[in-house]
Design a protein around this motif. Sequence first.
Motif, PDB file in Angstrom:
ATOM      1  N   CYS A 135       0.770  -1.029  -0.195  1.00  0.00           N
ATOM      2  CA  CYS A 135       0.187  -0.087  -0.194  1.00  0.00           C
ATOM      3  C   CYS A 135       1.284   1.210  -0.065  1.00  0.00           C
ATOM      4  O   CYS A 135       0.441   1.707  -0.616  1.00  0.00           O
ATOM      5  CB  CYS A 135      -1.039   0.193   1.492  1.00  0.00           C
TER       6      CYS A 135
ATOM      7  N   PHE B  94       1.308   3.947  -3.546  1.00  0.00           N
ATOM      8  CA  PHE B  94       1.052   5.199  -3.228  1.00  0.00           C
ATOM      9  C   PHE B  94       1.717   6.036  -2.474  1.00  0.00           C
ATOM     10  O   PHE B  94       1.583   5.744  -1.526  1.00  0.00           O
ATOM     11  CB  PHE B  94      -0.744   5.564  -2.656  1.00  0.00           C
TER      12      PHE B  94
ATOM     13  N   SER C  53       1.095   7.807   1.007  1.00  0.00           N
ATOM     14  CA  SER C  53      -0.251   7.136   2.309  1.00  0.00           C
ATOM     15  C   SER C  53       0.372   6.515   3.508  1.00  0.00           C
ATOM     16  O   SER C  53       1.782   6.576   3.630  1.00  0.00           O
ATOM     17  CB  SER C  53      -0.953   6.224   0.716  1.00  0.00           C
TER      18      SER C  53
ATOM     19  N   LEU D 293      -4.531   8.547   1.852  1.00  0.00           N
ATOM     20  CA  LEU D 293      -4.097   9.088   1.316  1.00  0.00           C
ATOM     21  C   LEU D 293      -2.888  10.503   0.938  1.00  0.00           C
ATOM     22  O   LEU D 293      -4.130  11.491   1.726  1.00  0.00           O
ATOM     23  CB  LEU D 293      -5.263   9.139  -0.014  1.00  0.00           C
ATOM     24  N   LEU D 294      -2.609  10.813   0.519  1.00  0.00           N
ATOM     25  CA  LEU D 294      -1.832  12.367   0.281  1.00  0.00           C
ATOM     26  C   LEU D 294      -1.440  12.880   2.082  1.00  0.00           C
ATOM     27  O   LEU D 294      -1.507  13.731   2.372  1.00  0.00           O
ATOM     28  CB  LEU D 294      -2.450  12.888  -0.844  1.00  0.00           C
TER      29      LEU D 294
ATOM     30  N   THR E  23      -4.909  15.922   2.597  1.00  0.00           N
ATOM     31  CA  THR E  23      -5.461  14.354   2.592  1.00  0.00           C
ATOM     32  C   THR E  23      -7.049  13.900   2.601  1.00  0.00           C
ATOM     33  O   THR E  23      -7.915  14.477   3.099  1.00  0.00           O
ATOM     34  CB  THR E  23      -4.828  14.126   4.317  1.00  0.00           C
TER      35      THR E  23
ATOM     36  N   LEU F  44      -8.365   1.832  -3.421  1.00  0.00           N
ATOM     37  CA  LEU F  44      -7.284   2.469  -3.477  1.00  0.00           C
ATOM     38  C   LEU F  44      -6.913   3.353  -3.926  1.00  0.00           C
ATOM     39  O   LEU F  44      -6.517   4.098  -4.145  1.00  0.00           O
ATOM     40  CB  LEU F  44      -6.271   2.403  -2.195  1.00  0.00           C
ATOM     41  N   ARG F  45      -6.275   2.583  -5.267  1.00  0.00           N
ATOM     42  CA  ARG F  45      -5.733   3.185  -6.886  1.00  0.00           C
ATOM     43  C   ARG F  45      -6.783   4.492  -7.195  1.00  0.00           C
ATOM     44  O   ARG F  45      -6.613   5.109  -7.620  1.00  0.00           O
ATOM     45  CB  ARG F  45      -5.412   1.602  -7.378  1.00  0.00           C
TER      46      ARG F  45
ATOM     47  N   ASN G 172      -7.266   7.523  -5.158  1.00  0.00           N
ATOM     48  CA  ASN G 172      -5.792   8.150  -4.970  1.00  0.00           C
ATOM     49  C   ASN G 172      -5.757   9.058  -6.243  1.00  0.00           C
ATOM     50  O   ASN G 172      -4.959   9.599  -6.171  1.00  0.00           O
ATOM     51  CB  ASN G 172      -4.318   7.013  -4.959  1.00  0.00           C
ATOM     52  N   GLN G 173      -5.655   7.925  -7.949  1.00  0.00           N
ATOM     53  CA  GLN G 173      -6.023   8.645  -8.727  1.00  0.00           C
ATOM     54  C   GLN G 173      -6.258   9.431  -9.359  1.00  0.00           C
ATOM     55  O   GLN G 173      -6.621  10.597 -10.245  1.00  0.00           O
ATOM     56  CB  GLN G 173      -6.030   6.928  -9.876  1.00  0.00           C
TER      57      GLN G 173
END
Length: 360
Positions: free
Chosen positions: A15, A19, A22, A36-37, A44, A99-100, A103-104
């Motif tokens: 994970c 990312f 993350s 994320l971020l 975030t 999650l992908r 995040n994308q």
Amino acid sequence: MELLQDELEYVRTHCEQQFEGSKLVACTSSLVRVELLSHRTNRTMIVCLHIPKDYPQSANILVELKSRVYAEKLISFLTDMLDKCAKQHCGEPQVMQLLRTANQYLVDTPLCVCLDEITQLRSMLAYNDENKLKLRQSKCSVQLLIHGGEYFYRVTATVPDNYPQHCVELHDHESNLPNVLVRFLNGQSKELARQCVEAPLRFTRDEQAKFRPVPSLYTALKFCIAATQDFHMELCPICDQAVLPTNPEEILADENADAFVERVFCGHLFHQGCLKKYLSEPPFPKGGKLCPAKRRHPRSDAAKPVGASGKDKGLQAELGVCGIKLAHDRWVVNIKTAETRWAQKQARQRELEEVVDFLK
């Protein structure tokens, strides 16, 4: 269950590697929680994936998103998008896929951090197809094109990575308005953006400590929209005629021309010839001449009326006038000088009349 354990082990291992920025907070058979971020506090997004007992055979992961910076509208939209993604992968491992996807989206659409402001700006422009608000996600910028009559103003606002702690950067200005108004638009919009993130100097130490930056995109561009739409309709307070010509090509660049446009401290626009005549003729009140416009200007440089006594202010309110002392950097003339010049002008006029009478 073995399939789920294998998926969770893969999440724990990959994970944070897949990312950037993350942070895996929790990874159990009932909940996966990821920030994320997380290395960018102003962007975030917390993703909570609730895993039901019969996952993944007959039930999909339940998605819950949390954020202190993103709009509720965006969170709702992204939640729906992830729910649809989960349904598309029913019976398959879903955690990394969800999650992908999340995040994308956040990486590809950095302007989503100011979604509410963009929505408000678009609603202001909806009535006119000539007005444009273009989003450039790759450059994290917003380009505004606003029309007022035959006049236009174009500006680009770049949203910094640390937004809203830092204000938007305004650049690439273009307009067919007179230079004095373009300078006003450029300077005032930047100042309004700065005020959103910097506490006023007059604040006490405690007030400055409590000050928190607020988003600046809407504040800066809203001002540009309102001002540009009004300029072509403003009337000179002296002659009561439109200050700007209908055709932008007829704008005079000669600063000595009577029709040259001037903007004064109170915010009102004047024909230069009208303003000079008004300032040079009596009466000359002790505190200086006040703007004769019938109302305060919505974009005045003065926070409150200045240059008038309490009695004068009451009279101004009764008559419905602007009431702010006329001030301009090109004409700083005290009352005594103005009276002397007027007396000299009248003396010369009388001399000319006497010469004419003598010749007759």
